[in-house]
Design an enzyme around this catalytic site. Structure first.
Site, PDB file in Angstrom:
ATOM      1  N   LYS A 188       0.964  -0.861   0.039  1.00  0.00           N
ATOM      2  CA  LYS A 188       0.173  -0.337  -0.080  1.00  0.00           C
ATOM      3  C   LYS A 188       0.764   1.325  -0.307  1.00  0.00           C
ATOM      4  O   LYS A 188       2.781   1.534   0.012  1.00  0.00           O
ATOM      5  CB  LYS A 188      -0.853  -0.020   1.209  1.00  0.00           C
ATOM      6  CG  LYS A 188      -1.663  -1.226   1.473  1.00  0.00           C
ATOM      7  CD  LYS A 188      -2.575  -1.899   0.004  1.00  0.00           C
ATOM      8  CE  LYS A 188      -3.214  -3.163   0.229  1.00  0.00           C
ATOM      9  NZ  LYS A 188      -4.510  -2.919  -0.392  1.00  0.00           N
TER      10      LYS A 188
HETATM   11  C1  LIG Z   1      -5.138  -4.435  -0.040  1.00  0.00           C
HETATM   12  C2  LIG Z   1      -6.547  -4.253  -0.265  1.00  0.00           C
HETATM   13  C3  LIG Z   1      -7.437  -4.680   1.291  1.00  0.00           C
HETATM   14  C4  LIG Z   1      -7.183  -5.534   1.696  1.00  0.00           C
HETATM   15  O1  LIG Z   1      -6.470  -5.311   3.319  1.00  0.00           O
HETATM   16  P1  LIG Z   1      -4.666  -5.838   4.135  1.00  0.00           P
HETATM   17  O2  LIG Z   1      -4.748  -5.073   4.757  1.00  0.00           O
HETATM   18  O3  LIG Z   1      -3.984  -6.605   3.078  1.00  0.00           O
HETATM   19  O4  LIG Z   1      -6.327  -6.933   4.760  1.00  0.00           O
HETATM   20  C5  LIG Z   1      -8.989  -4.773   0.788  1.00  0.00           C
HETATM   21  N1  LIG Z   1      -9.018  -3.960  -0.110  1.00  0.00           N
HETATM   22  C6  LIG Z   1      -8.312  -3.439  -0.953  1.00  0.00           C
HETATM   23  C7  LIG Z   1      -9.249  -2.694  -2.151  1.00  0.00           C
HETATM   24  C8  LIG Z   1      -6.912  -3.681  -1.653  1.00  0.00           C
HETATM   25  O5  LIG Z   1      -6.215  -3.714  -2.103  1.00  0.00           O
END
Ligand SMILES: *Cc1c(COP(=O)(O)O)cnc(C)c1O
Length: 411
Positions: A188
């Protein structure tokens, strides 16, 4: 290199973590967690609420937990339908499924995000909420989605996992609905290694979220208080994660400045041309610019360019494209026995899960190609491009290769 924030790890992250370990070894402070105002989690929450202009922030242990907690806090459960785009992350659907509600897939528009026009077609008497996903760092059509939610009395839970720090008309993403969910995993914009958080402006939603994420306690572990007494789980962010996440939050502006600068250089060197345009953005200024997406007129051209560059079109995004999630319809065995919530097969709208169910989504994803700007994630089809430390020469080289390949294919 995973996400852009990861590449920026430095002394602040290290110092904060050391501070946690120091505190733990010096005192019995671990005992008082999560009560203290000076815990890393509390400091992170305060900083995130401030930076993202939200009255309340709750840290949790993942973006998935943020979604699940928000759904519980909003009172979404069995019998409720949640409209979610066919291009998302599987965690969006999983969180809805595990809340006992039913995900209803809808088309994406030219921005690759939830299409308001198609949302209208999917609203039924059971629709409870919309879950727009600000995919690949850019905002959904929030004005239109808010209008629809208002007209139909629907809740809105924004998934801003990929768009921390992104904005729409100047306002931070994640603050437009009743709640916004963020992820801090390594891919992220900024990261704590893992982790997540949610934003809300509604005190009651915050209170319920708090209870759900921490064994049913009232905020900051009070025994009692105004609001609802709930059964909760333990989805708390750890102090070590918060230590890193807090340092990363301090870098958010620098990270975004870098990805946006790189994006501008790439854009300048890869102009739109006949047969190839940039992905439509509902707010170009607010784009996190973790990737740069080009959309071709023809699927065959997008595929040919992708192949020559050693990458793939967005249709091949495991876990992000509904048609690539065959295990989900399989969960709804006719007798319901294999489904965690034993929902009868018909509420799963099984045909709605097969590739082809959302023809416009299939079409635009098959014509789209993502260039890595600061995020490298093969699951997102972002495998070719630059990284946050690329210099002018490397940027020029990548841009030239992309441009020339497109020219060869498109003629
Ligand atoms: C990464 C992601 C998630 C989940 O996040 P995690 O921290 O990996 O559980 C949910 N929605 C979207 C659109 C994502 O890209």
């Amino acid at each position: 290199m995973p996400g852009p924030g990861y590449a920026f790890f430095g002394d602040e992250e290290r110092d904060n973590v050391e501070q946690v370990l120091e505190t733990w070894s010096r005192t019995t402070a671990a005992h008082s967690y999560p009560l203290g105002d000076l815990t890393q989690t509390r400091l992170f929450e305060q900083a995130a609420a401030h930076r993202l202009s939200s009255p309340y922030c709750l840290s949790v242990n993942s973006g998935t937990s943020a979604l699940l907690t928000a759904l519980a806090a909003l009172g979404i459960g069995p019998g409720d339908e949640v409209i979610v785009p066919g291009y998302m992350y599987s965690a969006c659907l999983a969180a809805i499924v595990y809340s006992g509600a039913t995900p209803v897939l809808a088309e994406v528009d030219a921005s690759l995000t939830l299409d308001p026009g198609d949302v209208r077609q999917r609203i039924t008497g059971r629709t409870k909420a919309l879950m727009p996903v600000h995919i690949l760092g850019a905002a959904c059509d929030l004005a239109a989605l808010r209008r629809i939610a208002g007209e139909h009395g629907l809740l809105m839970l924004e998934d801003a996992a990929q768009a921390c720090g992104g904005t729409y008309r100047g306002r931070p993403l994640g603050t437009f609905g009743q709640a916004g969910a963020f992820s801090l995993n390594m891919f992220k914009i900024i990261t704590g290694g893992d982790g997540g958080f949610l934003l809300t402006s509604d005190e009651r939603v915050f209170q319920r979220a708090y209870g759900f994420h921490d064994h049913g306690w009232f905020p900051y572990r009070r025994e009692d208080g105004p609001g609802d007494r709930l059964w909760g789980l333990n989805l708390r962010m750890t102090e070590l994660t918060a230590a890193v996440a807090r340092a990363q939050l301090g870098r958010l502006d620098a990270v975004l400045a870098r990805t946006r600068g790189l994006r501008d250089e790439l854009l300048e060197q890869i102009p739109e041309r006949d047969g190839m345009v940039r992905r439509y953005l509902h707010d170009a200024d607010g784009d996190c610019a973790s990737v740069l997406v080009y959309v071709f007129d023809e699927r065959a051209d997008a595929e040919a360019v992708a192949k020559r560059l050693g990458t793939k079109t967005l249709l091949h995004s495991p876990k992000h494209y509904y048609g690539g999630l065959p295990e989900l319809p399989a969960l709804a065995a006719p007798d319901g026995s294999s489904c965690p919530f034993r929902q009868p097969a018909e509420v799963w709208r099984r045909d709605g899960w097969r590739a082809g169910a959302l023809p416009r989504t299939d079409d635009v994803l098959s014509r789209s190609l993502a260039l890595t700007v600061g995020l490298s994630d093969t699951y997102l089809g972002a495998d070719f491009g630059v990284n946050v430390f690329s210099g002018g020469d490397e940027i020029a080289e990548v841009a030239e290769r992309f441009r020339e390949t497109a020219d060869e294919v498109l003629g």
